[in-house]
Design a protein around this motif. Structure first.
Motif, short mmCIF file in Angstrom:
data_model
loop_
_atom_site.label_atom_id
_atom_site.label_comp_id
_atom_site.label_asym_id
_atom_site.label_seq_id
_atom_site.Cartn_x
_atom_site.Cartn_y
_atom_site.Cartn_z
N LEU A 100 10.93 4.59 -2.95
CA LEU A 100 10.45 6.05 -2.89
C LEU A 100 8.88 6.41 -2.83
O LEU A 100 8.47 7.33 -2.14
CB LEU A 100 10.81 6.97 -4.15
N MET A 101 8.15 5.38 -3.42
CA MET A 101 6.57 5.60 -3.20
C MET A 101 6.47 5.46 -1.61
O MET A 101 5.43 6.28 -1.07
CB MET A 101 5.88 4.41 -3.87
N ASP A 131 14.49 -2.77 4.14
CA ASP A 131 14.57 -3.07 2.50
C ASP A 131 13.76 -4.05 2.01
O ASP A 131 14.14 -5.13 1.41
CB ASP A 131 16.04 -3.04 2.19
N VAL A 132 12.62 -4.35 2.57
CA VAL A 132 11.53 -5.32 2.25
C VAL A 132 10.74 -4.48 1.36
O VAL A 132 9.61 -3.78 1.94
CB VAL A 132 10.98 -6.05 3.42
N ILE A 133 10.80 -4.61 0.20
CA ILE A 133 10.15 -3.68 -0.89
C ILE A 133 9.11 -4.35 -1.83
O ILE A 133 9.46 -5.44 -2.27
CB ILE A 133 11.12 -3.13 -1.88
N PRO A 134 7.86 -3.58 -1.56
CA PRO A 134 6.81 -4.46 -2.09
C PRO A 134 6.87 -4.52 -3.87
O PRO A 134 7.66 -3.45 -4.53
CB PRO A 134 5.59 -3.59 -1.84
N LEU A 151 -0.48 1.69 -5.87
CA LEU A 151 -0.59 1.85 -4.19
C LEU A 151 -1.26 0.73 -3.69
O LEU A 151 -0.59 0.34 -2.63
CB LEU A 151 -1.22 3.26 -4.09
N SER A 152 -2.34 0.09 -4.15
CA SER A 152 -2.68 -1.22 -3.87
C SER A 152 -1.91 -2.20 -3.58
O SER A 152 -1.62 -2.78 -2.77
CB SER A 152 -3.89 -1.55 -4.56
N HIS A 153 -1.01 -2.28 -4.90
CA HIS A 153 0.01 -3.42 -4.79
C HIS A 153 1.31 -3.15 -3.83
O HIS A 153 1.64 -3.95 -3.01
CB HIS A 153 0.52 -3.43 -6.03
N LEU A 154 1.35 -1.87 -3.56
CA LEU A 154 2.53 -1.43 -2.62
C LEU A 154 2.13 -1.78 -1.22
O LEU A 154 3.15 -1.92 -0.41
CB LEU A 154 2.59 0.23 -2.84
N PHE A 155 0.99 -1.67 -0.89
CA PHE A 155 0.36 -1.84 0.39
C PHE A 155 -0.22 -3.46 0.76
O PHE A 155 -0.70 -3.64 1.93
CB PHE A 155 -0.38 -0.81 0.91
N LEU A 195 -4.28 4.90 2.26
CA LEU A 195 -3.02 4.18 1.63
C LEU A 195 -3.00 4.29 0.17
O LEU A 195 -1.92 4.47 -0.32
CB LEU A 195 -2.88 2.84 2.17
N ILE A 196 -4.26 4.05 -0.55
CA ILE A 196 -4.03 3.83 -1.95
C ILE A 196 -4.43 5.34 -2.61
O ILE A 196 -4.40 5.35 -3.98
CB ILE A 196 -4.97 2.71 -2.42
#
Length: 520
Positions: A100-101, A131-134, A151-155, A195-196
């Motif tokens: 969702l993020m 479905d490659v989800i961080p 958000l940093s980890h997400l990207f 991004l973050i």
């Protein structure tokens, strides 16, 4: 895939966002959004070439905003940003929340005010579609300057770092990119910051909370009606005329739902002329209490949907000569309603516990602790201890995180929202509420059995039968945790609500009296 959604141009609702995450709807970048994104990206390149001083493009971050960065270092600046800000700790957040993020971030960036490279957006969409989800740690955001750490980890995977989930299993992101013949991205000016800088961590928890709390609200009316039947309470307090002269939206909706659920019940009709003047508040005041929680839910839903269609990074790029450093990344607009909703969810558990207690007292013709042989059997004495414990735990979680602020970034960021904590706490309260509801259902189905051969209405009877298919009548003591966990599963997998909705449909019963209380 039944439908498509155009990121950046279509209006994104909570339901559509959840459908994209579930693979029921495909999110795409249409021509209009693509043109906006490209134009914004071009404006950022102009800023860099003209050496116009713009925060985060050719300056340092936070208290380092006065430090000039050379044009040749602007890409390194952005990748360093992702690495240095990846300071999250704790367990990974649920994969659905991380997805969702991603979805909400794409929608924000695709509006064309962030200077993102179109290729970067395409890569994020690849993560969503495949479905490659961080992997994103749950703790570390203060809910302002954006949810920087999560958000940093997400990207990180965009630049080949960090980890990703595939089918629930963790892998190094760099390895997965190689497996798919993909190269790590080289971020351009402003991209790391775009991004973050944003509220997508808070927002994703809010989106999922709106769905979960909506289900809990629909269930609490149903469970309350079943408990009322078991206690032979009156449906008169749900008369629409009472609520028309105090017309809160949530209260009117709950009253209409309860009145509909109980209409023409044999159990209700069997004691119309009894000498019981009025019921305890946990029965009589369900419209007021459940309804107040619905009002809080509606407030959260409305604000979440505004945020879902907003641009929340910084600075905002209108054109090369018109950039504004503002505060759209600040999480306060969601932090407050999340804390409000936490109290609303806790109160649903509070009143549910009172009904459990009421059913165990041996009043209104029910045996004490809902067993035929009390003494030798403890019956349903102790499950209410669990609801009492969960209710108190929820109360301790009701302290509003948004009431606190700890300055960060050497004082540059001197007021923060702590909304990330608000979002996580709300889900903890809903977790406990779902168990409280399971226990009330254990009581209510047992109480209703003592009213046989009288029957309730089609929806209530369908739910009673569905529970009895998995949890038999209690004749003697057994391990009640097994029963609680079984009913809890029927709640969390959605099958109990689905049973109620199917019964309503089959009997032409309308339980949805106000479309405003939906998620689409």
């Amino acid at each position: 895939m039944s439908s498509k959604f155009n990121y950046g141009t279509d209006h994104l609702t909570i339901g559509i966002c959840l459908d994209i995450a579930a693979g029921k709807t495909k999110g795409i970048i249409g021509d209009e959004a693509a043109a906006r994104v490209q134009a914004s990206y071009n404006e950022v390149k102009k800023i860099v070439h003209a050496q116009l001083p713009v925060y985060g493009i050719n300056t340092g971050f936070g208290p380092l905003c006065d430090t000039h960065i050379n044009e040749e270092d602007t890409s390194t600046l952005q990748s360093n940003l992702l690495k240095s800000h990846s300071v999250g700790i704790g367990k990974p957040i649920p994969q659905e929340i991380a997805k969702l993020m991603l979805i909400s971030k794409v929608h924000a960036l695709a509006q064309g005010y962030s200077g993102i490279n179109p290729a970067t957006l395409d890569r994020i969409i690849w993560h969503i579609d495949h479905d490659v989800i961080p992997v994103v740690p749950e703790k570390g955001s203060v809910g302002a300057s954006g949810d920087l750490a999560p958000l940093s980890h997400l990207f990180l995977p965009l630049i080949g770092l960090g980890e990703v989930f595939i089918n629930g299993e963790k892998f190094p992101a760099g390895q997965i990119l190689k497996d798919h013949n993909l190269e790590p991205l080289v971020l351009g000016p402003k991209e790391g910051l775009a991004l973050i800088n944003g509220t997508q961590f808070i927002l994703a928890f809010a989106i999922k909370a709106v769905q979960r709390l909506n289900d809990a609200l629909n269930l609490v009316d149903l469970i309350g009606a079943m408990s009322l039947e078991g206690l032979m309470g009156s449906a008169r307090p749900f008369d629409a005329r009472i609520h028309a002269i105090r017309p809160f939206k949530g209260t009117e909706l709950v009253a209409a739902r309860l009145f509909t659920l109980l209409s023409e019940s044999e159990i209700c009709n069997s004691h119309v002329n009894c000498d019981r003047v009025q019921d305890p508040y946990s029965l009589r005041c369900m419209p007021q209490v459940h309804g107040a929680s619905r009002n809080a839910w509606l407030h959260l839903k409305e604000l979440t949907e505004i945020e879902l269609n907003s641009v929340t990074d910084n600075p905002i790029i209108f054109d090369a000569n018109d950039t504004i450093s503002g505060g759209n990344f600040h999480g306060q607009p969601l932090a407050l309603p999340l804390d409000y909703a936490t109290i609303a969810a806790a109160e649903l558990g509070n009143i549910s516990d009172r009904r459990c207690y009421l059913m165990s007292e041996g009043r209104y013709g029910l045996p004490k602790v809902l067993t035929n042989d009390p003494g030798l059997n403890s019956g349903l004495m102790i499950p209410q201890y669990t609801t009492a414990a969960l209710v108190t735990e929820n109360k301790t979680l009701c302290f509003p995180a948004s009431a606190d602020s700890v300055p960060t970034s050497l004082g540059q960021e001197d007021h923060v929202s702590m909304g990330s904590i608000s979002g996580r706490k709300l889900h903890q309260v809903i977790d406990n509420l779902e168990y409280i509801q399971a226990i009330e259902l254990l009581y209510a189905t047992q109480a209703m059995d003592f009213r046989r051969p009288l029957k309730s209405t089609p929806v209530i009877e369908a739910c009673h039968s569905y529970i009895r298919h998995y949890v038999p009548f209690i004749n003697e003591d057994r391990i009640f945790a097994t029963d609680i966990n079984q009913i809890h599963q029927l709640i969390t997998n959605g099958s109990l609500l689905a049973t109620a909705n199917e019964a309503a449909l089959n009997n032409n019963i309308n339980l949805n009296h106000n479309d405003e209380f939906g998620i689409y």
